[in-house]
Enzyme design. Structure first.
Site, PDB file in Angstrom:
ATOM      1  N   LYS A  11     -12.349 -11.937 -13.738  1.00 46.33           N
ATOM      2  CA  LYS A  11     -12.202 -12.308 -13.633  1.00 46.33           C
ATOM      3  C   LYS A  11     -10.807 -12.987 -14.722  1.00 46.33           C
ATOM      4  O   LYS A  11     -10.823 -13.182 -15.365  1.00 46.33           O
ATOM      5  CB  LYS A  11     -12.764 -13.279 -12.664  1.00 46.33           C
ATOM      6  N   PHE A  59     -15.933 -23.530  -1.277  1.00 48.89           N
ATOM      7  CA  PHE A  59     -15.194 -23.455  -2.172  1.00 48.89           C
ATOM      8  C   PHE A  59     -14.091 -22.531  -1.921  1.00 48.89           C
ATOM      9  O   PHE A  59     -13.793 -21.538  -2.288  1.00 48.89           O
ATOM     10  CB  PHE A  59     -16.448 -22.967  -2.881  1.00 48.89           C
ATOM     11  N   ARG A  87     -25.347  -7.533 -13.173  1.00 45.99           N
ATOM     12  CA  ARG A  87     -26.869  -8.743 -12.618  1.00 45.99           C
ATOM     13  C   ARG A  87     -26.883  -9.199 -14.132  1.00 45.99           C
ATOM     14  O   ARG A  87     -27.337 -10.583 -14.310  1.00 45.99           O
ATOM     15  CB  ARG A  87     -27.476  -8.732 -11.682  1.00 45.99           C
ATOM     16  N   THR A  93     -25.083 -16.787 -12.132  1.00 43.98           N
ATOM     17  CA  THR A  93     -23.358 -17.924 -12.016  1.00 43.98           C
ATOM     18  C   THR A  93     -23.454 -18.724 -13.119  1.00 43.98           C
ATOM     19  O   THR A  93     -22.079 -19.156 -12.698  1.00 43.98           O
ATOM     20  CB  THR A  93     -23.724 -18.326  -9.924  1.00 43.98           C
ATOM     21  N   ARG A 104     -21.474 -14.525 -18.949  1.00 37.70           N
ATOM     22  CA  ARG A 104     -21.317 -16.067 -18.452  1.00 37.70           C
ATOM     23  C   ARG A 104     -21.902 -16.733 -19.323  1.00 37.70           C
ATOM     24  O   ARG A 104     -21.027 -18.035 -19.683  1.00 37.70           O
ATOM     25  CB  ARG A 104     -22.379 -16.124 -17.334  1.00 37.70           C
ATOM     26  N   ASN A 114     -16.348 -18.305 -14.010  1.00 37.13           N
ATOM     27  CA  ASN A 114     -17.576 -17.377 -14.513  1.00 37.13           C
ATOM     28  C   ASN A 114     -17.242 -16.078 -14.640  1.00 37.13           C
ATOM     29  O   ASN A 114     -18.625 -15.231 -14.868  1.00 37.13           O
ATOM     30  CB  ASN A 114     -18.999 -17.920 -13.756  1.00 37.13           C
ATOM     31  N   HIS A 117     -17.524 -10.783 -11.370  1.00 34.74           N
ATOM     32  CA  HIS A 117     -18.478 -10.547 -10.334  1.00 34.74           C
ATOM     33  C   HIS A 117     -19.042  -9.419 -10.105  1.00 34.74           C
ATOM     34  O   HIS A 117     -18.358  -8.698 -10.282  1.00 34.74           O
ATOM     35  CB  HIS A 117     -16.875 -11.069  -9.356  1.00 34.74           C
TER      36      HIS A 117
END
Length: 140
Positions: A11, A59, A87, A93, A104, A114, A117
């Site tokens: 991100k 959001f 994951r 998250t 993260r 964070n 994705h």
């Protein structure tokens, strides 16, 4: 476990801080191979379509603004149990809840920013991969 593919986005908060290499190293150290990758600057419309599942969430607009605020790195990861493994590597998250050593925990700035994705299921992985890549771009 079966060999599978999953989709990942590095991100804007991470690309702004030049963390792509460090994040890719985490994937590779965990045994995932990067079989497709490109750096793009999503438009707000592209982000909106990609995150349409969240359209009714409070959001959503902020998420679309953030995801179109700077370049991202979209990628396809391949490996044994790739979806679950990715994951696990990403961590929770909320970075405050993420296990030490996860992406993260190490790199995320907040719940909203964070760093990564990742697809949550085989069906969403297939949809998300197809949204950004043609079959010819998957070179694993």
């Amino acid at each position: 476990m079966a060999l599978e593919r999953t989709f990942s986005i590095i991100k804007p908060d991470a690309t702004r801080r030049n963390l792509t290499g460090a994040i890719n190293a985490k994937f590779e150290e965990a045994g995932l191979r990067i079989v497709a990758q490109k750096r793009i600057h999503m438009t707000k419309a592209q982000a909106g379509k990609f995150y349409a599942v969240h359209a009714e969430r409070p959001f959503y607009d902020e998420l679309c603004e953030f995801m179109s605020s700077a370049p991202v790195v979209v990628q396809v990861l391949e490996g044994e149990g790739a979806i679950a493994k990715n994951r696990e590597i990403m961590g929770a998250t909320n970075p405050a809840d993420a296990a030490p050593g996860t992406i993260r925990a190490e790199f995320a700035e907040s719940v909203g920013e964070n760093s990564v994705h990742g697809s949550d299921a085989p069906e969403t992985a297939a949809e998300e991969i197809a949204y950004f890549f043609s079959g010819l771009e998957l070179v694993g």
